[in-house]
Design a protein around this motif. Structure first.
Motif, PDB file in Angstrom:
ATOM      1  N   SER A  41       0.660  -1.164   0.137  1.00  0.00           N
ATOM      2  CA  SER A  41       0.122  -0.015   0.026  1.00  0.00           C
ATOM      3  C   SER A  41       0.966   1.266  -0.087  1.00  0.00           C
ATOM      4  O   SER A  41       0.676   2.224  -0.689  1.00  0.00           O
ATOM      5  CB  SER A  41      -1.056   0.036   1.115  1.00  0.00           C
ATOM      6  OG  SER A  41      -0.172  -0.251   2.424  1.00  0.00           O
ATOM      7  N   LEU A  44       2.423   2.010  -3.269  1.00  0.00           N
ATOM      8  CA  LEU A  44       1.523   2.630  -4.452  1.00  0.00           C
ATOM      9  C   LEU A  44       1.577   4.129  -3.966  1.00  0.00           C
ATOM     10  O   LEU A  44       1.425   4.846  -5.030  1.00  0.00           O
ATOM     11  CB  LEU A  44       0.228   1.910  -4.412  1.00  0.00           C
ATOM     12  CG  LEU A  44       0.303   0.425  -4.788  1.00  0.00           C
ATOM     13  CD1 LEU A  44      -1.236  -0.216  -4.567  1.00  0.00           C
ATOM     14  CD2 LEU A  44       0.783   0.286  -6.271  1.00  0.00           C
ATOM     15  N   GLY A  45       1.470   4.384  -2.713  1.00  0.00           N
ATOM     16  CA  GLY A  45       1.317   5.816  -2.454  1.00  0.00           C
ATOM     17  C   GLY A  45       2.441   6.820  -2.609  1.00  0.00           C
ATOM     18  O   GLY A  45       2.351   7.687  -3.431  1.00  0.00           O
ATOM     19  N   ALA A  48       2.723   7.202  -6.461  1.00  0.00           N
ATOM     20  CA  ALA A  48       2.059   7.953  -6.978  1.00  0.00           C
ATOM     21  C   ALA A  48       2.249   9.344  -6.682  1.00  0.00           C
ATOM     22  O   ALA A  48       2.388  10.407  -7.767  1.00  0.00           O
ATOM     23  CB  ALA A  48       0.383   7.919  -6.518  1.00  0.00           C
ATOM     24  N   ILE A  85      -3.350   4.047 -10.722  1.00  0.00           N
ATOM     25  CA  ILE A  85      -3.071   3.575  -9.509  1.00  0.00           C
ATOM     26  C   ILE A  85      -4.439   3.403  -8.648  1.00  0.00           C
ATOM     27  O   ILE A  85      -4.495   2.525  -7.972  1.00  0.00           O
ATOM     28  CB  ILE A  85      -1.659   4.345  -8.859  1.00  0.00           C
ATOM     29  CG1 ILE A  85      -0.510   4.063  -9.658  1.00  0.00           C
ATOM     30  CG2 ILE A  85      -1.854   3.905  -7.327  1.00  0.00           C
ATOM     31  CD1 ILE A  85       0.520   5.078  -9.098  1.00  0.00           C
ATOM     32  N   VAL A 115      -2.326   6.375  -0.700  1.00  0.00           N
ATOM     33  CA  VAL A 115      -2.877   6.416  -1.868  1.00  0.00           C
ATOM     34  C   VAL A 115      -3.904   7.503  -2.201  1.00  0.00           C
ATOM     35  O   VAL A 115      -4.415   7.671  -3.289  1.00  0.00           O
ATOM     36  CB  VAL A 115      -3.304   5.145  -2.677  1.00  0.00           C
ATOM     37  CG1 VAL A 115      -2.116   4.255  -2.709  1.00  0.00           C
ATOM     38  CG2 VAL A 115      -4.374   4.630  -1.834  1.00  0.00           C
TER      39      VAL A 115
END
Ligand SMILES: *[C@@H]1O[C@H](CO)[C@@H](O)[C@H](O)[C@H]1NC(C)=O
Ligand SMILES: *[C@@H]1O[C@H](CO)[C@@H](O)[C@H](O)[C@H]1NC(C)=O
Ligand SMILES: *[C@@H]1O[C@H](CO)[C@@H](O)[C@H](O)[C@H]1NC(C)=O
Ligand SMILES: *[C@@H]1O[C@H](CO)[C@@H](O)[C@H](O)[C@H]1NC(C)=O
Ligand SMILES: *[C@@H]1O[C@H](CO)[C@@H](O)[C@H](O)[C@H]1NC(C)=O
Ligand SMILES: *[C@@H]1O[C@H](CO)[C@@H](O)[C@H](O)[C@H]1NC(C)=O
Length: 427
Positions: A41, A44-45, A48, A85, A115
């Motif tokens: 997680s 992905l944050g 981005a 994403i 995210v």
């Protein structure tokens, strides 16, 4: 002969930026490795956010003067990767209820909100009209979920859902989401809460017995009270994002003192960390532990925060040390060598596939790793923040140097002079 020498010297000076800088091809490869590997997680944050800083700076809160909220109309195609994403995360979540629920099912309560900015941008630009995802409700559920997890008596939100634990990492994951959520939904108290969470985390993790370095963790069974360098970087970078969010928003004048605090708290981490910058221009994995291995991930992340503090807050205190790190990490190993075709063949701090080295294992923070998705994101953030700082005029570059020449320039000039001299001798 002399004329030739000066001609070559001149030509070399003109090509300065390429000498201690990643090429566009290399940046693209670093980015590709990140895109292929980011899965957890928080990865992905940070992926981005790195994409925003690199390719869509007008949509990044870390860009000085990028007014919030950004335009909802005609999003540039550079945002498509960020939307992807958000779309993957929300579509994998399945049916969206109306109950508190994190974006991603995770043992960590702190990481999934990272995210959030990507999801809020997808909502802002009405991606749901083409992909049918219920971004609006997913955001609300994630926001509400943060109010269901364990907290300290004074309100610090736990990084873990099963028991109270505070991790320095969380400062990058939660407060930037709260601040952005608050600005975009005109909820001033959510913005205030983003600052408050940072204040509380600092209260629990700052170690006054260790020149205010932050401990990695407090409370709970999973104790790591060492001063993890990447954790200090996460905290500083999270504060930078909240600072940028507030400063670029309609609430800038309401939160003047909070902005001052955030600036001072980033500087406090820089003061604590940079005294431990090694001759390799990396930090030890635990900054104040000489026996810990060299880690380029934390050095890269902290360098990006030093550039950002310059461009966002006019504090140039550590850009000269950020430059040392950046130059050391992007240097080529052999005189006259260099990546002729965009590969990493001649680079010391990247492997042949473009992974930054050496790096801590992000899944076991006491161990040396080999491929770190978050470190790839930090490289992109260092590059983007460096470019912003360079465009703003290299402010603060003279600090710590006698001559007043930028370290990268003097390095490049002496390197160029060497190449020119070799050529002259050859002729
Ligand atoms: C990706 O993350 C999911 C959980 O979010 C996990 O189940 C899966 O094993 C991960 N994949 C890899 C390749 O690590
Ligand atoms: C999501 O978009 C809707 C409009 O479509 C807006 O009313 C709402 O405030 C947005 N939510 C967030 C968190 O930005
Ligand atoms: C605004 O944010 C606060 C958190 O500080 C929260 O308690 C409140 O429910 C939010 N209001 C709305 C309308 O979302
Ligand atoms: C600092 O050290 C003193 C004496 O060893 C100890 O009592 C105190 O709890 C320490 N403070 C922190 C924040 O670790
Ligand atoms: C750590 O290394 C530095 C630089 O070599 C040295 O100055 C310092 O005394 C060392 N600290 C400890 C506790 O060994
Ligand atoms: C790029 O350079 C590397 C190392 O010199 C080499 O292995 C690779 O084949 C080259 N690639 C291309 C496309 O020329």
């Amino acid at each position: 002969m002399t004329i030739l020498f000066f001609f070559l010297l001149f030509v070399n000076i003109l090509s300065v930026p390429a000498l201690a800088d990643l090429t566009d091809d290399q940046v693209a490869i670093v980015k590709q490795r990140l895109a292929e590997s980011a899965n957890a997680s928080w990865e992905l944050g940070v992926e981005a956010q790195a994409f925003l800083e690199l390719d869509s700076p007008k949509y990044s809160v870390t860009t000085s003067g990028a007014k919030l909220p950004p335009s909802s109309a005609n999003p540039p195609s550079s945002l498509n990767e960020v939307f992807a994403i958000a779309r993957n995360v929300i579509s994998e979540r399945g049916a969206i209820s109306n109950n508190p629920q994190p974006f991603i099912q995770d043992v960590s309560s702190g990481d999934p909100p990272s995210v959030g900015v990507a999801v809020i941008l997808a909502n802002l630009t009405n991606q749901q009209s083409s992909d049918g995802q219920n971004y609006r409700q997913a955001i609300l559920n994630q926001f509400n979920y943060l109010y269901t997890v364990p907290r300290t008596d004074d309100g610090a939100i736990s990084h873990r859902s099963d028991e109270l634990q505070l991790w320095s990492d969380s400062v990058y994951m939660v407060p930037p989401f709260l601040a952005y959520y608050g600005v975009m939904t005109k909820n001033k108290s959510a913005v205030a809460e983003s600052y408050n969470q940072i204040r509380l985390y600092r209260q629990y993790l700052r170690d006054q017995n260790a020149s205010s370095l932050w401990k990695h963790m407090a409370f709970g069974t999973n104790q790591d009270t060492g001063h993890w360098s990447t954790g200090n970087g996460w905290a500083a970078a999270g504060m930078i994002r909240v600072l940028g969010t507030i400063k670029n928003s309609q609430y800038a004048s309401s939160f003047k003192n909070e902005q001052k605090d955030l600036i001072n708290w980033v500087l406090e981490i820089h003061d604590g960390m940079y005294q431990y910058l090694r001759s390799t221009n990396c930090f030890g994995n635990y900054a104040n532990d000489n026996s810990s291995f060299d880690d380029a991930a934390s050095a890269t992340l902290l360098a990006s925060t030093a550039y950002r503090l310059s461009t966002l807050a006019g504090k140039h205190n550590y850009v000269h040390l950020a430059e040392r790190t950046r130059i050391a990490l992007t240097a080529v190993s052999t005189l006259g060598g260099g990546p002729a075709n965009g590969s990493f063949a001649a680079m010391v701090h990247f492997d042949a596939d473009g992974w930054l080295l050496p790096v801590v294992n992000p899944l076991a923070v006491g161990e040396l790793g080999s491929q770190s998705p978050e470190a790839q994101a930090f490289v992109l953030m260092m590059q983007a923040s460096y470019e912003d700082w360079a465009r703003a005029g290299y402010k603060g570059i003279n600090r710590g140097t006698r001559s007043g020449t930028s370290p990268s320039l003097s390095l490049a000039v002496s390197f160029s002079a060497g190449v020119a001299l070799v050529l002259v001798l050859f002729f």
